[in-house]
Design a protein around this motif. Structure first.
Motif, PDB file in Angstrom:
ATOM      1  N   CYS A   1       0.821  -1.214   0.000  1.00 24.34           N
ATOM      2  CA  CYS A   1       0.000   0.000   0.000  1.00 24.34           C
ATOM      3  C   CYS A   1       0.853   1.262   0.000  1.00 24.34           C
ATOM      4  CB  CYS A   1      -0.933  -0.015   1.213  1.00 24.34           C
ATOM      5  SG  CYS A   1      -2.412  -0.987   0.945  1.00 24.34           S
ATOM      6  N   SER A   2       2.034   1.177  -0.566  1.00 22.40           N
ATOM      7  CA  SER A   2       2.899   2.359  -0.604  1.00 22.40           C
ATOM      8  C   SER A   2       2.334   3.397  -1.553  1.00 22.40           C
ATOM      9  CB  SER A   2       4.305   1.986  -1.077  1.00 22.40           C
ATOM     10  OG  SER A   2       4.869   1.053  -0.205  1.00 22.40           O
ATOM     11  N   PRO A   3       2.265   4.659  -1.099  1.00 21.93           N
ATOM     12  CA  PRO A   3       1.796   5.725  -1.993  1.00 21.93           C
ATOM     13  C   PRO A   3       2.710   5.854  -3.210  1.00 21.93           C
ATOM     14  CG  PRO A   3       1.875   6.479   0.270  1.00 21.93           C
ATOM     15  CD  PRO A   3       2.539   5.136   0.238  1.00 21.93           C
TER      16      PRO A   3
ATOM     17  N   PRO B   1       3.756   8.826  -5.174  1.00 18.20           N
ATOM     18  CA  PRO B   1       3.742  10.277  -5.398  1.00 18.20           C
ATOM     19  C   PRO B   1       4.415  10.660  -6.709  1.00 18.20           C
ATOM     20  CG  PRO B   1       5.477   9.715  -3.862  1.00 18.20           C
ATOM     21  CD  PRO B   1       4.747   8.435  -4.188  1.00 18.20           C
TER      22      PRO B   1
ATOM     23  N   THR C   1      -1.793  10.939 -12.956  1.00 17.73           N
ATOM     24  CA  THR C   1      -2.960  10.165 -12.523  1.00 17.73           C
ATOM     25  C   THR C   1      -4.123  10.393 -13.471  1.00 17.73           C
ATOM     26  OG1 THR C   1      -3.720  11.933 -11.063  1.00 17.73           O
ATOM     27  CG2 THR C   1      -2.303  10.249 -10.082  1.00 17.73           C
TER      28      THR C   1
ATOM     29  N   CYS D   1      -4.436  -3.856  -0.271  1.00 17.25           N
ATOM     30  CA  CYS D   1      -3.014  -3.569  -0.478  1.00 17.25           C
ATOM     31  C   CYS D   1      -2.426  -4.400  -1.610  1.00 17.25           C
ATOM     32  CB  CYS D   1      -2.235  -3.799   0.817  1.00 17.25           C
ATOM     33  SG  CYS D   1      -2.578  -2.557   2.063  1.00 17.25           S
TER      34      CYS D   1
ATOM     35  N   SER E   1      -3.183   6.610  -6.256  1.00 17.21           N
ATOM     36  CA  SER E   1      -2.002   7.383  -5.869  1.00 17.21           C
ATOM     37  C   SER E   1      -1.659   7.222  -4.388  1.00 17.21           C
ATOM     38  CB  SER E   1      -2.194   8.865  -6.204  1.00 17.21           C
ATOM     39  OG  SER E   1      -3.298   9.381  -5.485  1.00 17.21           O
ATOM     40  N   ASN E   2      -2.638   6.872  -3.543  1.00 12.86           N
ATOM     41  CA  ASN E   2      -2.352   6.668  -2.119  1.00 12.86           C
ATOM     42  C   ASN E   2      -1.837   5.261  -1.827  1.00 12.86           C
ATOM     43  OD1 ASN E   2      -4.612   5.046  -2.255  1.00 12.86           O
ATOM     44  ND2 ASN E   2      -5.804   6.189  -0.758  1.00 12.86           N
ATOM     45  N   GLY E   3      -1.715   4.404  -2.855  1.00 11.20           N
ATOM     46  CA  GLY E   3      -1.191   3.056  -2.690  1.00 11.20           C
ATOM     47  C   GLY E   3      -2.250   1.975  -2.613  1.00 11.20           C
TER      48      GLY E   3
END
Length: 173
Positions: free
Chosen positions: A65-67, A69, A73, A90, A143-145
């Motif tokens: 669940c890693s963003p 950045p 998008t 995740c 984008s938030n993972g």
């Protein structure tokens, strides 16, 4: 006590002394109504007819669940959830741990970073106009993972290995 003194006369001091010593070494009995512990006896391992619980399933690997950045998008909207919202995980399957937030409500705008086309297949058999019906193994990474099934997002449903224009495959990101 009188019985003890009488025994000394009949049995003699050495015998009475041995009886008194044995009596002093004997533990006091448990109070009435209290069970007396039985001596420990070594016994074999109990045999049961119930199988052992299976080991827990291993956590899926390869996603998290890693963003993400700084990536371009694509905006999309949660649709066709009948008010239940869209669950987030995740990884591209519901066997992964839940993401945070764990659910996106109907009409929520999502920011998609990329897509995988070989995630867990999600089936929808409701025949609703404009809605994809059937098995769909496409998942979107946000984008938030978090990962969400593409079936309940208003992206174009393009079959095959190539995602819709503007959404890259996650392996290319």
């Amino acid at each position: 006590m009188a019985a003890l003194l009488g025994a000394v006369g009949v049995l003699g001091p050495p015998v009475v002394e041995a009886l008194v010593t044995k009596w002093e070494e004997t533990p006091n009995p448990a109070p009435s109504g209290t069970p007396t512990p039985s001596p420990e006896v070594s016994s074999p391992v109990p045999v049961t007819d119930t199988p052992d619980d299976p080991p827990p399933a291993p956590e899926p690997v390869g996603y998290d669940c890693s963003p993400v950045p700084g990536r371009e998008t694509v905006l999309a909207t949660v649709v066709y959830t009948e008010g239940l919202g869209l669950n987030a995980f995740c990884g591209p399957a519901n066997s992964y741990p839940r993401a945070q937030p764990s659910n996106y409500p109907e009409s929520e705008t999502l920011t998609i970073v990329c897509q995988v086309r070989d995630g867990q297949s999600v089936d929808d058999t409701d025949d609703v106009p404009g809605r994809y019906t059937g098995a769909w193994a496409v998942w979107n990474k946000l984008s938030n993972g978090a990962w969400v099934s593409d079936l309940y997002v208003d992206t174009p449903k393009v079959e095959g290995d190539t995602p819709p224009e503007g959404i890259p495959l996650c392996e290319d990101v």
